[in-house]
Design an enzyme around this catalytic site. Structure first.
Site, PDB file in Angstrom:
ATOM      1  NE  ARG A   1       9.707   4.810  58.461  1.00 51.00           N
ATOM      2  CZ  ARG A   1       8.567   4.636  57.821  1.00 51.00           C
ATOM      3  NH1 ARG A   1       7.448   5.109  58.335  1.00 51.00           N
ATOM      4  NH2 ARG A   1       8.532   3.994  56.665  1.00 51.00           N
TER       5      ARG A   1
ATOM      6  CG  HIS B   1      60.645  17.963  58.925  1.00 55.51           C
ATOM      7  ND1 HIS B   1      60.595  17.221  57.765  1.00 55.51           N
ATOM      8  CD2 HIS B   1      61.280  19.115  58.622  1.00 55.51           C
ATOM      9  CE1 HIS B   1      61.194  17.898  56.796  1.00 55.51           C
ATOM     10  NE2 HIS B   1      61.619  19.040  57.292  1.00 55.51           N
TER      11      HIS B   1
ATOM     12  NE  ARG C   1      57.835  26.784  57.332  1.00 55.75           N
ATOM     13  CZ  ARG C   1      56.631  26.226  57.520  1.00 55.75           C
ATOM     14  NH1 ARG C   1      56.235  25.907  58.728  1.00 55.75           N
ATOM     15  NH2 ARG C   1      55.845  25.983  56.497  1.00 55.75           N
TER      16      ARG C   1
ATOM     17  NE  ARG D   1      61.577  30.419  60.854  1.00 52.84           N
ATOM     18  CZ  ARG D   1      61.118  29.200  61.163  1.00 52.84           C
ATOM     19  NH1 ARG D   1      60.245  29.066  62.142  1.00 52.84           N
ATOM     20  NH2 ARG D   1      61.522  28.144  60.489  1.00 52.84           N
TER      21      ARG D   1
ATOM     22  CD  GLU E   1      60.172  30.461  67.129  1.00 56.85           C
ATOM     23  OE1 GLU E   1      60.166  29.305  66.665  1.00 56.85           O
ATOM     24  OE2 GLU E   1      61.063  31.304  66.884  1.00 56.85           O
TER      25      GLU E   1
ATOM     26  N   GLY F   1      54.869  31.895  67.237  1.00 56.89           N
ATOM     27  CA  GLY F   1      55.125  30.560  66.695  1.00 56.89           C
ATOM     28  C   GLY F   1      54.677  29.530  67.708  1.00 56.89           C
ATOM     29  CB  THR F   2      51.283  28.331  68.566  1.00 52.38           C
ATOM     30  OG1 THR F   2      50.901  27.959  67.239  1.00 52.38           O
ATOM     31  CG2 THR F   2      50.739  29.715  68.885  1.00 52.38           C
ATOM     32  CG  ASN F   3      54.174  24.707  65.224  1.00 49.22           C
ATOM     33  OD1 ASN F   3      52.977  24.790  65.434  1.00 49.22           O
ATOM     34  ND2 ASN F   3      54.675  24.623  64.001  1.00 49.22           N
TER      35      ASN F   3
ATOM     36  CB  CYS G   1      53.113  32.503  61.930  1.00 47.27           C
ATOM     37  SG  CYS G   1      54.572  32.516  62.999  1.00 47.27           S
TER      38      CYS G   1
END
Length: 837
Positions: free
Chosen positions: A68, A416, A523, A579, A706, A727-729, A792
């Site tokens: 095996r 989105h 938001r 916000r 941001e 706001g890392t986006n 966030c």
């Protein structure tokens, strides 16, 4: 030899060899075994064979053996096992007298066929036409082998074993095998050990057979003896034994091993319990019964779903077998998604149409609809629906709430649809560009030419990114006692806060249920898309003077106030970070002529006036245009109304429960003066509300970082605020110069070619974006030591991002409500790693 004190380790001989040594140490009835190391197998692959006489010596005269694979991680796979090595004409004659001709022929035939396929590399189809069993079937197989290879089947056991070892070693070294195991996470140079073990026949006189046993259910993790036993069989035949396979313990559905051989069953159960206690793991036992005597051939970690993994870890800890801290470390944080959402049954065979980006986990089936209005109508009829769009916008929020899943042609992890889907716990697949979206004809085209019309049923698997034809069988979410216990243990270990991004009362309740420590991002713009509010919002946009805007916003004030009261009451005194209004105003206006006409009728204005106003608000790059704080400064009445709604809600909510201390966050800041202007107006509104109500209250003002400039100028901004929340986006979007909605079109190519190690919208870029975060944190706290720091953006729920935030000294992370448990566990594991290594 595998003995109790032999120098065997999983890193040198593989996991199977190490497990067998542990079983030997437990004095379990393990057949005699020899383990070949990774290095020995590498030499075999290169043509350097071991001393076969010495290798066979521990097994005595005329042994029957099996070989095996033993890789370091069982999940990396390996070549298939070969049984009954050593069978030849002479051994067949001896075993015919001992076991009966039928059993001996079955043993010999099994080996010949395995040798032909794995060693001689013959086509397995050559044996399909052999319909006889017993001696006649064996004779046919031997004739077929000789005809195909033009030589008799090898009779010397040393030759047989050497060829099997060489074949398995070379199979592991081959390109296909290497690529397969690398796809499972194995390093390119991963080694393979081989285990040579004396055969326990499982066939012959008396009670003989083979099977597997485990003490838990692999899907639920609950205590339940599962497995199968097949009389007169070998290896893992019982799992494919069909109706002939027996249950293990007594079962109303059919015969069982417990009834057939109660002593063997009791012994197996005892062995499995001992393995669980001493190996500190739920194990699947592979066993053979030979004339009533039990042999333990192998023990492997029980395969398990994520929900079962949590139940198993908790049970092992509660039984004192492992520590709670170890239980926490055994679960991959991301696997918790499987417990929080409905999932497709892993045993379901699905008709997959295409794959997109798995943007929001979970799965759901429903009828295709192409507009938000149709989704609402479908929900009103009680019919589950999947909202299909090229990409979603804030106008689609109501449709998303009505749908059971969302599918889009465009977008990435921070589009989105993805962000809102994760926040709502709504299964979502985005960027499914292999599908053809025809919104005019209302059809969805698959790559294979099939077309699906409105009303057809599809299934969205947001966990794996699959779009599936028809309705798939589901497993429900599992957040029972074991899950709650497990998460309480995690909270006791972690040292960074975890909040949730929540825009509605329903989101807040979900966050509360998942034990979020407050809301890190609300938001507020999503509150304006309800039908009764949208018309008022549009009236405000069309107002020309400040007084007129203020008058219209007075009608929105009570609605906004009730929104905040609901959030404050649900969070029961925990912090709520709100916000202020962020998106450009054009998002609240219709984009087509029919919408313009409808708006003109609602506002009693000429169509030309509406069209001109819509065009005037248009921007070439609206996401970098008049939005966020820029809108708050040029149209200050909006922020004034929101600040008043927050303060009045604070007073009202504090009447009934713990005092509320709201946090007001200014979006898209890039200059100190922006903060000063907004802060002055917010403070003025607070003073007005205190005077008018006679009630005092506290609040904190902060900035959502941001833009790169805000990060770089944090030392100027920090003295004016209580907190910075990143706001890392948007910060990632602006740092890279990438559109987060469009990057999905080429991001996979970039990652594959090594331009970026990962999608920066999915995993925080700790080098570029991360350096901006560190600069802002250092400069901000140098100017204000008590400055609260948080993240966030969507990265807040990523274990890698949480590690970065802990190292940078952040106070908390905030993420979508359904990612809160993932973040809580990831934070606990990071704390444990730092504490214990």
């Amino acid at each position: 030899m595998v003995t109790a004190d032999a120098p065997i380790d999983a890193t040198t001989h593989g996991g199977r060899a190490k497990c067998l040594q542990r079983l030997v140490r437990l004095d379990l009835p393990v057949p005699r075994t020899v383990a070949l190391s990774f290095e020995a197998v590498r030499r075999i692959a290169g043509g350097e064979m071991p001393d076969m006489g010495a290798l066979l010596a521990p097994f005595g005269a005329a042994p029957l053996l099996c070989v095996r694979p033993s890789s370091e991680d069982p999940d990396w796979g390996g070549p298939g096992a070969v049984l009954n090595i050593g069978m030849n004409d002479a051994r067949y004659a001896v075993l015919s007298a001992q076991l009966g001709r039928a059993a001996a022929a079955a043993l010999y035939q099994r080996f010949v066929q395995a040798y032909a396929v794995h060693v001689a590399r013959l086509d397995p189809d050559m044996f399909e036409d052999i319909g006889e069993d017993g001696p006649e079937g064996l004779a046919e197989v031997l004739r077929a082998y000789e005809l195909e290879t033009e030589e008799p089947f090898p009779q010397e056991p040393q030759v047989q074993l050497a060829e099997v070892l060489r074949s398995m070693a070379r199979a592991w070294a081959g390109t296909t095998a290497r690529l397969l195991r690398q796809a499972k996470g194995a390093p390119a140079d991963a080694g393979l050990g081989l285990v040579v073990q004396a055969m326990a026949f499982g066939m012959g006189q008396g009670e003989c057979g083979s099977g597997v046993m485990q003490l838990v259910n692999s899907q639920t993790g609950l205590r339940q003896i599962t497995g199968r036993y097949l009389p007169q069989s070998q290896g893992r035949d019982a799992l494919q034994g069909g109706d002939a396979a027996l249950f293990l313990e007594r079962d109303a559905r059919g015969a069982s091993l417990e009834e057939r051989a109660p002593e063997a069953f009791a012994e197996l159960k005892q062995h499995a319990g001992l393995m669980r206690a001493r190996l500190r793991e739920e194990m699947q036992v592979e066993f053979t019964i030979e004339d009533g005597q039990v042999h333990i051939l192998d023990g492997v970690r029980v395969a398990r779903s994520a929900r079962a993994a949590v139940s198993i870890a908790v049970a092992l800890a509660e039984d004192g077998i492992i520590a709670r801290q170890e239980a926490l470390m055994r679960i991959d944080p991301r696997s918790l998604n499987e417990l929080l959402h409905r999932q497709i049954d892993p045993e379901e065979e699905c008709d997959i149409l295409a794959h997109g980006i798995a943007a929001s986990p979970g799965a759901a089936s429903g009828r295709i609809v192409f507009t938000a209005a149709d989704a609402q109508a479908s929900a009103a009829r009680g019919e589950p629906c999947v909202l299909v769009r090229r990409e979603t916008s804030p106008e689609d929020i109501r449709g998303m709430h009505a749908a059971v899943a969302v599918l889009t042609e465009r977008g990435g992890m921070t589009s989105h649809a993805a962000v809102i889907g994760r926040g709502m716990g709504l299964p979502c697949v985005v960027g499914a560009s292999d599908l053809t979206f025809d919104l005019r004809l209302r059809t969805l085209g698959a790559p294979d030419g099939r077309r699906f019309a409105e009303g057809d049923v599809i299934t969205i698997d947001g966990t794996n990114g699959a779009v599936i034809a028809g309705e798939a069988r589901m497993l429900e979410a599992a957040q029972g006692d074991a899950f709650q216990t497990f998460m309480a243990w995690a909270d006791a270990e972690r040292d960074i806060g975890v909040r949730a991004n929540a825009d509605t009362a329903a989101d807040a309740q979900t966050a509360r249920n998942f034990k979020a420590q407050g809301i890190g991002l609300c938001r507020t713009e999503h509150m304006f898309f309800e039908t009764d509010r949208l018309t008022v919002m549009r009236e405000m946009i069309f107002a020309d003077a400040s007084e007129d805007r203020r008058a219209v916003l007075e009608r929105l004030l009570p609605m906004q106030r009730e929104d905040f009261i609901a959030l404050f009451r649900i969070m029961q005194g925990q912090p709520v970070c709100i916000r202020l209004f962020d998106p450009p105003l054009h998002e609240f206006l219709p984009s087509d002529r029919a919408g313009h006409l409808e708006l003109a009728e609602a506002l009693d204005l000429p169509l030309s006036d509406v069209t001109r106003r819509v065009e005037a608000l248009g921007e070439y790059n609206p996401m970098l245009g008049m939005r966020g704080v820029r809108l708050g400064i040029t149209v200050p009445e909006i922020y004034d109304m929101q600040a008043r709604a927050i303060f009045e809600a604070t007073i009202e909510a504090s009447r009934e429960g713990d005092p509320v201390v709201p946090e007001i966050m200014i979006p898209l800041v890039s200059a100190k003066r922006e903060v000063e202007l907004v802060k002055t107006r917010v403070d003025a509104v607070a003073a007005q509300v205190r005077t008018q109500t006679g009630r005092d209250f506290a609040y904190r003002l902060g900035v959502m970082v941001e833009t790169p400039r805000a990060a770089l100028r944090a030392a100027e901004i920090a003295p004016h605020v209580s907190f910075l929340s990143f706001g890392t986006n948007d910060l990632t979007q602006m740092t890279y110069g990438l559109s987060r909605d469009d990057a999905g079109r080429f991001m996979s190519t970039y990652v594959q070619q090594g331009v970026f190690p990962e999608d920066p919208f999915h995993t925080l870029d700790t080098e570029g974006v991360g350096e901006l975060l560190q600069i802002a944190a250092e400069r901000g706290r140098a100017a204000r030591p008590d400055l609260v720091l948080s993240i966030c953006g969507e990265h807040g729920g990523s274990p890698e991002s949480i590690a970065f935030c802990r190292d940078a000294g952040f106070d908390y992370v905030s993420c979508s409500p359904f990612r809160v448990p993932v973040a809580r566990l990831a934070a606990a594991q990071l704390a444990l790693l730092e504490k214990h290594g």
